[in-house]
Design a protein around this motif. Structure first.
Motif, mmCIF file in Angstrom:
data_model
loop_
_atom_site.group_PDB
_atom_site.id
_atom_site.type_symbol
_atom_site.label_atom_id
_atom_site.label_comp_id
_atom_site.label_asym_id
_atom_site.label_seq_id
_atom_site.Cartn_x
_atom_site.Cartn_y
_atom_site.Cartn_z
ATOM 1 N N VAL A 26 34.598 37.266 46.463
ATOM 2 C CA VAL A 26 35.398 37.928 45.443
ATOM 3 C C VAL A 26 35.920 39.234 46.015
ATOM 4 O O VAL A 26 35.256 39.905 46.808
ATOM 5 N N HIS A 77 38.665 40.876 39.571
ATOM 6 C CA HIS A 77 38.080 40.194 40.720
ATOM 7 C C HIS A 77 38.821 38.878 40.954
ATOM 8 O O HIS A 77 38.901 38.040 40.044
ATOM 9 N N PHE A 90 40.127 33.867 38.898
ATOM 10 C CA PHE A 90 39.910 35.298 38.708
ATOM 11 C C PHE A 90 38.840 35.505 37.640
ATOM 12 O O PHE A 90 38.643 34.659 36.759
ATOM 13 N N ILE A 91 38.124 36.614 37.751
ATOM 14 C CA ILE A 91 37.133 37.023 36.747
ATOM 15 C C ILE A 91 37.297 38.523 36.563
ATOM 16 O O ILE A 91 36.982 39.308 37.467
ATOM 17 N N ASN A 92 37.811 38.914 35.419
ATOM 18 C CA ASN A 92 38.074 40.325 35.143
ATOM 19 C C ASN A 92 37.047 40.862 34.154
ATOM 20 O O ASN A 92 36.605 40.152 33.259
ATOM 21 N N LEU A 106 34.208 39.963 29.664
ATOM 22 C CA LEU A 106 34.785 39.117 30.701
ATOM 23 C C LEU A 106 36.029 38.383 30.213
ATOM 24 O O LEU A 106 36.110 37.933 29.074
ATOM 25 N N TYR A 108 38.465 35.287 32.275
ATOM 26 C CA TYR A 108 38.468 34.554 33.546
ATOM 27 C C TYR A 108 39.239 33.253 33.422
ATOM 28 O O TYR A 108 39.548 32.772 32.321
ATOM 29 N N MET A 120 34.170 28.567 40.736
ATOM 30 C CA MET A 120 34.086 29.642 39.748
ATOM 31 C C MET A 120 32.646 29.952 39.377
ATOM 32 O O MET A 120 32.311 31.094 39.059
ATOM 33 N N LEU A 124 31.342 33.619 39.732
ATOM 34 C CA LEU A 124 30.767 34.376 38.622
ATOM 35 C C LEU A 124 29.446 35.021 39.027
ATOM 36 O O LEU A 124 29.157 36.163 38.662
ATOM 37 N N VAL A 127 30.297 38.114 40.876
ATOM 38 C CA VAL A 127 30.777 39.168 39.981
ATOM 39 C C VAL A 127 29.620 39.796 39.210
ATOM 40 O O VAL A 127 29.571 41.014 39.019
ATOM 41 N N SER A 151 34.907 26.787 29.781
ATOM 42 C CA SER A 151 34.426 28.169 29.745
ATOM 43 C C SER A 151 32.996 28.248 29.224
ATOM 44 O O SER A 151 32.175 29.016 29.742
#
Length: 203
Positions: A26, A77, A90-92, A106, A108, A120, A124, A127, A151
């Motif tokens: 990441v 990220h 992506f994971i924000n 989160l 993502y 992912m 995760l 992250v 999810s």
């Protein structure tokens, strides 16, 4: 006539990983990622609808990435494949609050070419390690619509606990949508990371 050799520009340094695993790493968002990110977003419209609107052109990406880069209440990220560096998703972390709360929310998504490969799930985990380490957070929350099974699978596998349901929580795709509330704390991470890897059909 000058005998001086022309000065060659060095290629830009590769982005520094914020965390590395066997299959992914990441890293932070960059404005230079616009072309790849928006191309992946356009390829993934069917995967994300109606859960997640993403920037699909350079102008929209510049605003989106700018907020993640410049706003101290956000940390973006990109999850990248270790073998070629391609962006898998992506994971924000949004709405970061420090002090006594030390929490973030989160957001993502995986891109279509990487979905179903378990990247992912590993991302995760990286992250979480970054959030509960260098970022100094204690708690992360994920609010997910009940029908978004990918999810839900992702956070469940990572060790998040379901804390409730909020009706009419977010305005998405033209209506107020109810969301399940999931969360994980720094104390839960060691136990969560000792669990099984994400299922083959998960992100």
């Amino acid at each position: 006539m000058s005998d001086r050799a022309p000065q060659l520009q060095s290629p830009p340094a590769p982005p520094t990983p914020l965390g590395e695993g066997p299959r992914t790493f990441v890293r932070a968002f960059r404005q230079a990622d616009a072309e790849e990110f928006t191309a992946r977003a356009r390829e993934s419209v069917d995967l994300h609808a109606p859960w997640l609107p993403l920037p699909r052109d350079a102008e929209a990406y510049a605003a989106y990435a700018g907020r993640l880069i410049e706003d101290p209440a956000r940390a973006g990220h990109l999850v990248c494949a270790a073998d070629d560096g391609a962006i898998a998703g992506f994971i924000n972390i949004n709405n970061i609050v420090h002090g006594a709360f030390r929490c973030g929310a989160l957001g993502y998504g995986a891109f279509a070419h990487a979905a179903g490969r378990g990247l992912m799930g590993e991302g995760l985990g990286l992250v979480l390690a970054h959030a509960f380490g260098p970022l100094g957070l204690h708690r992360l929350e994920a609010n997910i619509q009940p029908g978004n099974t990918r999810s839900l699978c992702l956070v469940r596998r990572a060790g998040f606990r379901r804390e409730g349901y909020s009706p009419e929580f977010l305005h998405i795709d033209g209506a107020w949508r109810g969301h399940e509330r999931w969360a994980i704390t720094s104390e839960m991470v060691s136990e969560a990371m000792a669990g099984d890897a994400p299922a083959a059909d998960a992100w």
